[in-house]
Structure formats: C-alpha cells, structure tokens
Enzyme design. Structure first.
Site, PDB file in Angstrom:
ATOM      1  N   ASP A 223      76.957  38.245  25.508  1.00 20.57           N
ATOM      2  CA  ASP A 223      76.261  37.189  26.257  1.00 20.57           C
ATOM      3  C   ASP A 223      77.089  36.677  27.432  1.00 20.57           C
ATOM      4  O   ASP A 223      76.868  35.559  27.911  1.00 20.57           O
ATOM      5  CB  ASP A 223      75.929  36.023  25.311  1.00 20.57           C
ATOM      6  CG  ASP A 223      74.666  36.290  24.506  1.00 20.57           C
ATOM      7  OD1 ASP A 223      73.834  37.120  24.960  1.00 20.57           O
ATOM      8  OD2 ASP A 223      74.508  35.691  23.429  1.00 20.57           O
ATOM      9  N   LYS A 226      75.749  34.695  30.394  1.00 22.58           N
ATOM     10  CA  LYS A 226      75.342  33.289  30.289  1.00 22.58           C
ATOM     11  C   LYS A 226      76.254  32.352  31.080  1.00 22.58           C
ATOM     12  O   LYS A 226      75.915  31.182  31.272  1.00 22.58           O
ATOM     13  CB  LYS A 226      75.292  32.862  28.814  1.00 22.58           C
ATOM     14  CG  LYS A 226      74.096  33.453  28.079  1.00 22.58           C
ATOM     15  CD  LYS A 226      73.980  32.891  26.677  1.00 22.58           C
ATOM     16  CE  LYS A 226      72.714  33.408  26.006  1.00 22.58           C
ATOM     17  NZ  LYS A 226      72.632  33.002  24.587  1.00 22.58           N
ATOM     18  N   HIS A 275      71.275  44.872  25.365  1.00 23.67           N
ATOM     19  CA  HIS A 275      71.196  44.294  24.012  1.00 23.67           C
ATOM     20  C   HIS A 275      69.892  43.546  23.720  1.00 23.67           C
ATOM     21  O   HIS A 275      69.622  43.202  22.572  1.00 23.67           O
ATOM     22  CB  HIS A 275      72.430  43.429  23.700  1.00 23.67           C
ATOM     23  CG  HIS A 275      72.450  42.072  24.343  1.00 23.67           C
ATOM     24  ND1 HIS A 275      72.908  41.854  25.621  1.00 23.67           N
ATOM     25  CD2 HIS A 275      72.096  40.840  23.886  1.00 23.67           C
ATOM     26  CE1 HIS A 275      72.844  40.568  25.920  1.00 23.67           C
ATOM     27  NE2 HIS A 275      72.337  39.932  24.876  1.00 23.67           N
TER      28      HIS A 275
HETATM   29 FE   LIG Z   1      71.818  37.771  24.618  1.00 20.81          FE
END
Ligand SMILES: [Fe+2]
Length: 357
Positions: A223, A226, A275
């Site tokens: 992630d 982000k 993902h």
């Molecule tokens: Fe994600």
C-alpha cells in the site's frame, strides 16, 4: 587429502621414461598433474605438482614417480605434513580411489571431485579431475588437481555481499512500510500482517525461499501508494464519496510509479500494481485477468482481503474470521486464485507460530 608418502620408490620403469616425452606439455599447466599407467602407477608429474609437494610435504626425490596412486590414496595423510588423516580426508581419498578405478576400467569417461584441503593459514579448495588418454599399447590416465581457492573465496564474497544486499533491501522496505503506516495509523500493522499471511501461504504452496522473501517484501509495502493520498481521506470515518473513492483506488498505480525505477531482484513493483486485480478482470487499476496477474499479487490479494475484513477500520469495527473466510470461499476461482485460497484455508487450520519477518 594430499599428495603421496614418497618414502619408498621402485626403480623407474620404461613407462616412466616414456612419460618424459610429455614433460614440457604438462609443465606448462598450472594444475598439479600426475600421469599414471594402466595399473595406476605414477609415471610422471609436472612442475606444479613438484612445487606443491616441496611447499607442503618437504622436498622428496621423484615426487611419487614409480609408486601406485591407488595405494597412496588408501594411505592418505592429512593435508598438512604431520597431521593425522581426518575422517573427511579418508572419505575424499576413498571417493577419488573409486573414481580412478572406474576410469581405469573404462566404466567412466571422467571423474571429478571438489574437495577442501585447509592449510594452517587458509581454507583451500581443489578440483581433482581424472581422465584417460590414448597411448600406444597401454592406457594412461591424467590426474590433475586444480587450485579452486581463489574461485571459492570469490564465491563466498559474492554470497556475503548478496546477503548484505538482501538485508539492505529488507531494511529499506521496513523503513518505507513504517513511513506509510505513520501516515495511516488506522491501518498500522496491516501491511505487516499481510506479509505474515503471505509468507505462510507461500510456504504452504511450496514457493522457494528466495521467491517467498521477495513476496514478503512486496507485501510489506503493497500500500505504499497511499502516501500520496490526503490523510483526511485515508482516515475518514464515514462513507467515501465517488471522487474520494477514485483517489483511494489510485494507490496501486502510485505505488508502481514509486517502485518501478528500483532494480529489485523480484517483481515488487508489479506485486504492488496488481494487488487489487481480480481473476475475472473486475479488479483495478488495469482490469487484468487470470495468469496475467502475477502469482505474488494473487497471494497478496487473498491475504489483503482477509486482513482488511477482519481488522478494525475507521468506518466499521472488525468483522469475524468467518466473514473473511466466506468472502474468500465465495470468490474462489472467480475473484481469487483457487490454489491460493486453498493454501490460505489450510494455513488457517494449522496453529500459528510467532513469526519474525
Ligand atoms: Fe491496497
């Protein structure tokens, strides 16, 4: 294992005299070379053999010429003069003797064995090669011991540097993961938890250690994109608006853009990019299908979905384990890789051990 005990020598045979014709050729070789006749009697040795014997065994006339090499192997001494022969020396000598017998009998075209031969000051390695060569009237065999020490040292250095590099990769990835989660405290620990699950799934699926290591690194920063999302959107407790959702859904591509220039030995940028893809093409950002999604991303997807469902979120409490398993079972083969889901279910049925990644 080392050269022979040369204390008793028969008179030079005719074969020994004939072997002298090869002397200039074998003297030009850097390997320690002995020529044997069909009975394994040493009929000639080269200059490198003599230099090695002088340096390691003290000067001995004829350097074993006229002695039987098989008999010498059976009485092999430690590598260093005065050393008792070790179990390892004995084992190596037996293997070489067996190889020599097989070459002499024609059952084998060539015999080779790498063996260690440490001196008091360094770890040394040699490669012994035993090959026949045609000679009028009688079989002759060449026994060559090549010094591999420099090669082995270079290999050890490379292995050490590779381990250091892998450690540096891991530390860098951990630092990035920490940075991402500092900005998004609601999901703190999510990437680590996904990485732990990925490791367990991949182990269950039989992926090798190197591939699992790359997968874990990818999962730890899946992630990373982000970091480009405003904190008030990341931590918003209520329902997200369509534009806000669009911003959240940009994180795989942002992550890919951040990582694609880094020359990882694993497809980490692709893992991050893919993902949120799903087998039937309903995922994002590219709408990839089936095997077009790399295996690592398919594994991260399963672990990610399960951990997201069963963890607390700003806009809802954690949901039970059964809800996560139901989602995976319902989407098995359609959204999520069946083999990965099966491995995941098997993992969840076995007791979890504390795991350091
Ligand atoms: Fe994600």
């Amino acid at each position: 294992m080392n050269g022979p005990d040369l204390s008793t020598r028969p008179a030079l045979s005719r074969a020994c005299l004939e072997a002298r014709a090869f002397q200039p050729i074998i003297d030009a070789l850097t390997a320690h070379v002995a020529l044997l006749d069909g009975d394994a009697t040493i009929v000639g040795v080269n200059a490198a053999w003599m230099r090695y014997a002088d340096a390691n065994q003290g000067h001995q006339a004829d350097y074993g010429i006229g002695l039987n090499y098989l008999a010498l192997l059976e009485g092999v001494q430690g590598c260093v003069p005065g050393d008792a022969k070790s179990e390892e020396d004995t084992l190596i000598a037996r293997q070489v003797a067996q190889g020599l017998r097989e070459v002499l009998s024609g059952r084998r075209e060539k015999f080779q064995l790498e063996y260690p031969c440490p001196s008091p000051t360094e770890s040394r390695w040699f490669l012994v090669t035993i090959t026949p060569f045609p000679h009028p009237g009688q079989l002759r065999v060449v026994v060559a011991h090549e010094d591999l020490t420099a090669l082995k040292q270079a290999q050890e250095t490379t292995l050490r540097q590779t381990a250091q590099l892998a450690g540096a990769f891991s530390s860098t990835v951990d630092a990035i993961a920490l940075f991402v989660e500092k900005r998004d405290p609601y999901t703190a620990g999510h990437q680590h938890q996904v990485a732990v699950l990925c490791e367990r799934i991949a182990r269950r699926m039989g992926l090798d250690a190197a591939r699992r290591h790359g997968l874990v690194l990818g999962a730890k920063i899946h992630d990373i994109g982000k970091i480009a999302i405003p904190a008030d959107i990341l931590g918003k407790p209520g329902r997200l608006s369509p534009p806000e959702l669009e911003i959240i859904r940009s994180h795989p591509e942002t992550g890919y853009d951040i990582l694609r220039g880094i020359d990882f030995p694993w497809p980490i940028a692709d893992m991050v990019y893919q993902h949120h893809e799903r087998l039937d093409g309903s995922g994002y950002p590219q709408g990839l299908q089936g095997d077009a999604i790399c295996l690592e991303a398919r594994i991260i997807a399963v672990a990610d979905v399960y951990d997201a469902i069963t963890s607390h979120r700003p806009y809802r409490p954690a949901r039970p384990m059964e809800t996560g398993l139901c989602e995976l079972m319902n989407g098995r083969g359609r959204l999520y890789d069946s083999e990965v889901v099966e491995a995941f279910i098997a993992v969840m049925q076995t007791p979890e051990k504390a795991q350091q990644l």
